[in-house]
Design a protein around this motif. Structure first.
Motif, PDB file in Angstrom:
ATOM      1  N   ASP A 220      -2.275   2.954   3.508  1.00 30.02           N
ATOM      2  CA  ASP A 220      -3.508   2.173   3.515  1.00 30.02           C
ATOM      3  C   ASP A 220      -4.294   2.323   2.216  1.00 30.02           C
ATOM      4  O   ASP A 220      -5.482   2.059   2.175  1.00 30.02           O
ATOM      5  CB  ASP A 220      -4.387   2.577   4.701  1.00 30.02           C
ATOM      6  CG  ASP A 220      -4.720   4.067   4.700  1.00 30.02           C
ATOM      7  OD1 ASP A 220      -4.258   4.789   3.800  1.00 30.02           O
ATOM      8  OD2 ASP A 220      -5.468   4.502   5.594  1.00 30.02           O
ATOM      9  N   THR A 221      -3.638   2.742   1.139  1.00 27.13           N
ATOM     10  CA  THR A 221      -4.320   2.975  -0.136  1.00 27.13           C
ATOM     11  C   THR A 221      -3.565   2.303  -1.279  1.00 27.13           C
ATOM     12  O   THR A 221      -2.331   2.309  -1.295  1.00 27.13           O
ATOM     13  CB  THR A 221      -4.439   4.482  -0.438  1.00 27.13           C
ATOM     14  OG1 THR A 221      -5.118   5.121   0.640  1.00 27.13           O
ATOM     15  CG2 THR A 221      -5.213   4.724  -1.721  1.00 27.13           C
TER      16      THR A 221
ATOM     17  N   ALA B   6       0.832  -1.197   0.000  1.00 25.01           N
ATOM     18  CA  ALA B   6       0.000   0.000   0.000  1.00 25.01           C
ATOM     19  C   ALA B   6       0.866   1.247   0.000  1.00 25.01           C
ATOM     20  O   ALA B   6       2.066   1.211   0.265  1.00 25.01           O
ATOM     21  CB  ALA B   6      -0.945  -0.005   1.198  1.00 25.01           C
ATOM     22  N   GLY B   7       0.257   2.373  -0.300  1.00 19.64           N
ATOM     23  CA  GLY B   7       0.922   3.666  -0.239  1.00 19.64           C
ATOM     24  C   GLY B   7      -0.045   4.686   0.310  1.00 19.64           C
ATOM     25  O   GLY B   7      -1.097   4.336   0.842  1.00 19.64           O
ATOM     26  N   GLY B   8       0.290   5.950   0.186  1.00 16.80           N
ATOM     27  CA  GLY B   8      -0.660   6.977   0.595  1.00 16.80           C
ATOM     28  C   GLY B   8      -0.190   7.900   1.684  1.00 16.80           C
ATOM     29  O   GLY B   8      -1.002   8.430   2.435  1.00 16.80           O
ATOM     30  N   GLY B   9       1.081   8.111   1.820  1.00 16.94           N
ATOM     31  CA  GLY B   9       1.563   9.065   2.819  1.00 16.94           C
ATOM     32  C   GLY B   9       1.941   8.391   4.116  1.00 16.94           C
ATOM     33  O   GLY B   9       2.432   7.261   4.133  1.00 16.94           O
TER      34      GLY B   9
ATOM     35  N   ILE C 264      -9.531   1.474  -6.984  1.00 21.87           N
ATOM     36  CA  ILE C 264      -9.071   2.188  -5.784  1.00 21.87           C
ATOM     37  C   ILE C 264      -9.403   1.342  -4.558  1.00 21.87           C
ATOM     38  O   ILE C 264     -10.572   1.020  -4.310  1.00 21.87           O
ATOM     39  CB  ILE C 264      -9.728   3.576  -5.663  1.00 21.87           C
ATOM     40  CG1 ILE C 264      -9.430   4.435  -6.903  1.00 21.87           C
ATOM     41  CG2 ILE C 264      -9.259   4.281  -4.394  1.00 21.87           C
ATOM     42  CD1 ILE C 264     -10.143   5.771  -6.898  1.00 21.87           C
ATOM     43  N   TRP C 265      -8.361   0.984  -3.801  1.00 18.46           N
ATOM     44  CA  TRP C 265      -8.534   0.243  -2.549  1.00 18.46           C
ATOM     45  C   TRP C 265      -8.255   1.181  -1.374  1.00 18.46           C
ATOM     46  O   TRP C 265      -7.173   1.756  -1.275  1.00 18.46           O
ATOM     47  CB  TRP C 265      -7.570  -0.937  -2.470  1.00 18.46           C
ATOM     48  CG  TRP C 265      -8.070  -2.190  -3.125  1.00 18.46           C
ATOM     49  CD1 TRP C 265      -7.697  -2.696  -4.331  1.00 18.46           C
ATOM     50  CD2 TRP C 265      -9.030  -3.092  -2.584  1.00 18.46           C
ATOM     51  NE1 TRP C 265      -8.370  -3.858  -4.590  1.00 18.46           N
ATOM     52  CE2 TRP C 265      -9.194  -4.130  -3.532  1.00 18.46           C
ATOM     53  CE3 TRP C 265      -9.771  -3.132  -1.403  1.00 18.46           C
ATOM     54  CZ2 TRP C 265     -10.068  -5.185  -3.343  1.00 18.46           C
ATOM     55  CZ3 TRP C 265     -10.643  -4.191  -1.210  1.00 18.46           C
ATOM     56  CH2 TRP C 265     -10.789  -5.203  -2.170  1.00 18.46           C
TER      57      TRP C 265
ATOM     58  N   PRO D  45     -11.573  -3.017   4.542  1.00 20.17           N
ATOM     59  CA  PRO D  45     -11.107  -2.684   3.190  1.00 20.17           C
ATOM     60  C   PRO D  45     -12.267  -2.494   2.219  1.00 20.17           C
ATOM     61  O   PRO D  45     -13.231  -3.275   2.205  1.00 20.17           O
ATOM     62  CB  PRO D  45     -10.241  -3.891   2.808  1.00 20.17           C
ATOM     63  CG  PRO D  45      -9.729  -4.393   4.120  1.00 20.17           C
ATOM     64  CD  PRO D  45     -10.859  -4.186   5.090  1.00 20.17           C
ATOM     65  N   ASN D  46     -12.182  -1.433   1.419  1.00 19.59           N
ATOM     66  CA  ASN D  46     -13.251  -1.090   0.482  1.00 19.59           C
ATOM     67  C   ASN D  46     -12.661  -0.859  -0.912  1.00 19.59           C
ATOM     68  O   ASN D  46     -11.649  -0.166  -1.056  1.00 19.59           O
ATOM     69  CB  ASN D  46     -13.980   0.175   0.948  1.00 19.59           C
ATOM     70  CG  ASN D  46     -15.084   0.568  -0.012  1.00 19.59           C
ATOM     71  OD1 ASN D  46     -16.071  -0.140  -0.181  1.00 19.59           O
ATOM     72  ND2 ASN D  46     -14.915   1.706  -0.678  1.00 19.59           N
ATOM     73  N   ARG D  47     -13.281  -1.443  -1.906  1.00 22.12           N
ATOM     74  CA  ARG D  47     -12.819  -1.320  -3.285  1.00 22.12           C
ATOM     75  C   ARG D  47     -13.819  -0.517  -4.111  1.00 22.12           C
ATOM     76  O   ARG D  47     -15.017  -0.758  -4.069  1.00 22.12           O
ATOM     77  CB  ARG D  47     -12.645  -2.704  -3.923  1.00 22.12           C
ATOM     78  CG  ARG D  47     -12.161  -2.705  -5.378  1.00 22.12           C
ATOM     79  CD  ARG D  47     -12.035  -4.137  -5.869  1.00 22.12           C
ATOM     80  NE  ARG D  47     -11.437  -4.220  -7.193  1.00 22.12           N
ATOM     81  CZ  ARG D  47     -12.135  -4.370  -8.323  1.00 22.12           C
ATOM     82  NH1 ARG D  47     -13.454  -4.421  -8.275  1.00 22.12           N
ATOM     83  NH2 ARG D  47     -11.506  -4.462  -9.485  1.00 22.12           N
TER      84      ARG D  47
END
Length: 250
Positions: free
Chosen positions: A210-211, A203-206, A230-231, A241-243
């Motif tokens: 979590d993205t 994952a990534g996102g700062g 987009i996860w 987790p939401n897709r």
């Protein structure tokens, strides 16, 4: 008598001009068609857009003049849009919204000294992408500088119909890293195929990793289709987790 003779000559002259239809020789939608007879030797669609078409054609004889062009709906045989011809070599024009998934034909009218031709080149519907995915995230870790999941198991399946044998697709990771579901066909022309992949994702996102964001982009002579995945994995499983998946053609 002179008027009658003139009328007879005109009718004879008109009857001497015949009309012929030249269909797409390979009977498959695609970017190019080569013809073994008629006023045009080749048509090549250069654009990969659903709402605009640009094409080049080569006349087979010096006296051939191509004067009009249009796009027709292959399901109904009705016109969709009139196109402009430039320099007896190029065709350009806009298409209305709503025809992205419609199989079409490029229709070109040409004339020689004693013949009128209607030439067709099949244009495919834009590619279709059906994409499913699932993740299992575990081992949430919080540190001084980042929060992340140690383990992300990723599964993905996709069915792609390029609607043309020369359609091509690419896969990109925009945030994080997920396995390439179309790796075995990426950059290779294919008509349709089913794909499946399993593997470890990152994952990534700062600060909170979590993205995950990735995309499949497919192109043919009838347009470009983009599927964006987009996860949102949630912050320590909250929420779960939401897709989100978005598919559109342009």
């Amino acid at each position: 008598m002179i008027k009658s003779l003139s009328l007879v000559c005109a009718l004879v002259s008109m009857s001497a001009i015949s009309s012929e239809i030249v269909y797409d020789t390979d009977l498959e939608a695609g970017a190019s068609t080569q013809y073994n007879h008629g006023p045009i030797s080749e048509v090549v669609v250069q654009s990969r857009r659903a709402l605009h078409i640009s094409a080049l054609f080569t006349v087979a004889t010096p006296d051939a003049q191509c004067t009009s062009a249009s796009i027709i709906n292959e399901n109904t045989w009705q016109p969709i849009a009139e196109l402009a011809i430039q320099g007896n070599t190029a065709i350009n024009g806009a298409l209305p919204e709503g025809v992205e998934s419609t199989p079409k034909s490029l229709k070109i009218t040409c004339h020689t000294a004693n013949q009128t031709y209607t030439v067709y080149h099949k244009v495919p519907a834009a590619p279709q992408i059906t994409w499913q995915g699932d993740v299992i995230a575990s081992g949430w870790t919080s540190g001084n500088h980042a929060w992340y999941y140690k383990n992300i198991d990723y599964r993905s399946t996709a069915f792609i119909n390029n609607n043309a044998p020369d359609g091509q697709c690419s896969y990109s990771n925009l945030v994080g890293l997920t396995p390439n579901v179309i790796e075995k066909k990426e950059g290779t022309p294919f008509n349709s195929a089913y794909f499946s992949v399993e593997g470890i994702a990152l994952a990534g996102g700062g600060l909170a990793y979590d993205t995950m964001v990735s995309e499949i982009v497919c192109k043919n002579a009838g347009g470009t289709t983009r599927a964006l995945e987009i996860w949102d994995l949630g912050f320590d499983h909250n929420p779960a987790p939401n897709r989100e998946i978005t598919v559109y053609s342009y």
